[in-house]
Design an enzyme around this catalytic site. Structure first.
Site, PDB file in Angstrom:
ATOM      1  N   ASN A 296      -9.233   5.528  21.796  1.00 56.63           N
ATOM      2  CA  ASN A 296      -9.956   5.102  22.993  1.00 56.63           C
ATOM      3  C   ASN A 296     -10.005   6.299  23.939  1.00 56.63           C
ATOM      4  OD1 ASN A 296     -10.939   3.901  25.278  1.00 56.63           O
ATOM      5  ND2 ASN A 296      -9.093   2.698  25.719  1.00 56.63           N
TER       6      ASN A 296
ATOM      7  N   LYS B  67     -11.678   6.646  26.614  1.00 52.37           N
ATOM      8  CA  LYS B  67     -11.890   6.286  28.028  1.00 52.37           C
ATOM      9  C   LYS B  67     -12.989   7.197  28.610  1.00 52.37           C
ATOM     10  CE  LYS B  67      -7.189   4.659  28.048  1.00 52.37           C
ATOM     11  NZ  LYS B  67      -5.984   4.317  28.774  1.00 52.37           N
TER      12      LYS B  67
ATOM     13  N   HIS C  76     -10.174  -4.446  27.862  1.00 57.38           N
ATOM     14  CA  HIS C  76      -9.098  -3.478  28.087  1.00 57.38           C
ATOM     15  C   HIS C  76      -8.519  -3.717  29.483  1.00 57.38           C
ATOM     16  CE1 HIS C  76      -7.058   0.304  28.858  1.00 57.38           C
ATOM     17  NE2 HIS C  76      -7.001   0.456  27.539  1.00 57.38           N
TER      18      HIS C  76
ATOM     19  N   GLU D 194      -7.819  -1.828  31.813  1.00 54.96           N
ATOM     20  CA  GLU D 194      -8.497  -1.090  32.895  1.00 54.96           C
ATOM     21  C   GLU D 194      -9.777  -1.803  33.323  1.00 54.96           C
ATOM     22  OE1 GLU D 194      -8.504   2.696  30.849  1.00 54.96           O
ATOM     23  OE2 GLU D 194      -6.312   2.721  31.038  1.00 54.96           O
TER      24      GLU D 194
ATOM     25  N   GLU E 184      -1.372  -4.549  24.338  1.00 55.57           N
ATOM     26  CA  GLU E 184      -1.200  -3.359  25.166  1.00 55.57           C
ATOM     27  C   GLU E 184      -0.475  -3.738  26.455  1.00 55.57           C
ATOM     28  OE1 GLU E 184      -4.029  -0.005  24.127  1.00 55.57           O
ATOM     29  OE2 GLU E 184      -5.027  -1.193  25.645  1.00 55.57           O
TER      30      GLU E 184
ATOM     31  N   GLY F  82      -0.543   4.912  29.277  1.00 51.86           N
ATOM     32  CA  GLY F  82      -0.673   6.180  30.001  1.00 51.86           C
ATOM     33  C   GLY F  82       0.564   6.598  30.774  1.00 51.86           C
TER      34      GLY F  82
ATOM     35  N   SER G 139       1.023   4.540  25.188  1.00 47.40           N
ATOM     36  CA  SER G 139       1.821   5.757  25.006  1.00 47.40           C
ATOM     37  C   SER G 139       2.221   6.012  23.556  1.00 47.40           C
ATOM     38  CB  SER G 139       3.062   5.721  25.921  1.00 47.40           C
ATOM     39  OG  SER G 139       2.667   5.643  27.274  1.00 47.40           O
TER      40      SER G 139
HETATM   41  P1  PGA Z   1      -2.410   5.554  26.126  1.00 45.04           P
HETATM   42  O1  PGA Z   1      -3.624   4.496  26.318  1.00 45.04           O
HETATM   43  O2  PGA Z   1      -2.270   5.789  24.656  1.00 45.04           O
HETATM   44  O3  PGA Z   1      -2.877   6.777  26.868  1.00 45.04           O
HETATM   45  O4  PGA Z   1      -1.210   4.930  26.715  1.00 45.04           O
HETATM   46  C1  PGA Z   1      -3.776   3.405  25.460  1.00 45.04           C
HETATM   47  C2  PGA Z   1      -4.945   2.549  25.885  1.00 45.04           C
HETATM   48  O5  PGA Z   1      -5.203   2.422  27.089  1.00 45.04           O
HETATM   49  O6  PGA Z   1      -5.644   1.976  25.045  1.00 45.04           O
END
Ligand code: PGA
Length: 257
Positions: A9, A11, A95, A97, A169, A175, A214
């Protein structure tokens, strides 16, 4: 047997030329890997070009979001038909976000799920608790609410159901460099599977459950090696081609061990 799935992903990262360069290099790096499925979800601006570049590779494409209507007066939106037309196979739905910054709720996500099924796209539905909910031991309630909220009442054919992907998630792990523990994730995946089984019976045995938050090359097998887990949704570690290739090789090696 469910095939292990690793989804990048990106983003809001990478210009078109950066995306093209990445895919050219990655397809060389992973040309020999065929025991896992690799999906890249770039920004919309790179999808058309990457659709051509990935044609003769093992890499599949996904979108990070979509509208639920086929077309119409929805300024700034992208439709499921437009994605399917490009050869996009997957679409990330809900997601955290999008839930947080764009107010996406279950009512809206259910429409997007229905649209994905109608247009033959495979939805990757994201669910997960935030830190407060986790501290209040609300994880299972939150997962149940998000999962059923986006799915209950939909008329999902058996084939579409079998292909569906869920991503657990935990918001606090995204992140932050602070992943959940593999054992915890295994428990949540087990809970999600029993929830599916209760509502939809055997038709959901093919559903793949991913972990996201992460994930890195040196911790990935802690998640993919757990019973009930079928792969990962990877943000930060999917942006650098060497890192992402290392992650894919680690999973592939563990799968063939
Ligand atoms: P990350 O993001 O691996 O940077 O923690 C995962 C995601 O948001 O799908």
């Amino acid at each position: 047997m469910r095939k292990t799935l690793i989804v990048a992903n990106w983003k809001m990262h990478k210009t078109l030329s950066e995306a093209e360069e990445f895919v050219k290099r990655l397809s060389g790096e992973i040309a020999d890997i065929n025991n896992i499925e690799t999906v890249i979800c770039p920004p919309f601006t790179s999808l058309a070009s990457l659709a051509v570049l990935t044609e003769k590779t093992t890499i599949l494409l996904g979108a990070q979001n979509m509208h639920w209507q086929k077309e119409g007066a929805f300024t700034g939106e992208i439709s499921p038909l437009m994605l399917r037309d490009l050869g996009v196979k997957y679409v990330i739905i809900g997601h955290s976000e999008r839930r947080l910054y764009f107010n996406e709720n279950s009512r809206l996500l259910k429409r997007k799920m229905a649209a994905a099924f109608n247009y033959g796209l495979v939805p990757i539905l994201c669910v997960g608790e935030n830190w407060e909910q986790r501290s209040a031991r609300e994880t299972e309630n939150v997962i149940k609410e998000q999962l059923l909220g986006a799915l209950e009442g939909l008329d999902i054919g058996k084939d579409a159901m079998q292909k569906m992907v869920l991503a657990y998630e935990p918001v606090w792990a995204i992140g932050t460099g602070n992943p959940a523990q593999g054992s915890e994730v295994g428990v949540v995946a087990g809970f999600m599977r029993s929830l599916l089984q209760e509502r939809w019976g055997d038709s959901c045995q093919g559903v793949r459950i991913l972990y996201g938050g992460s994930v890195k090359p040196d911790n990935i097998v802690e998640f993919t090696g757990k019973a009930g887990m079928d792969g990962a949704l990877v943000g930060g570690s999917s942006l650098d081609v060497k890192t992402f290739a290392a992650l894919l090789k680690a999973v592939s090696g563990e799968r063939s061990a």
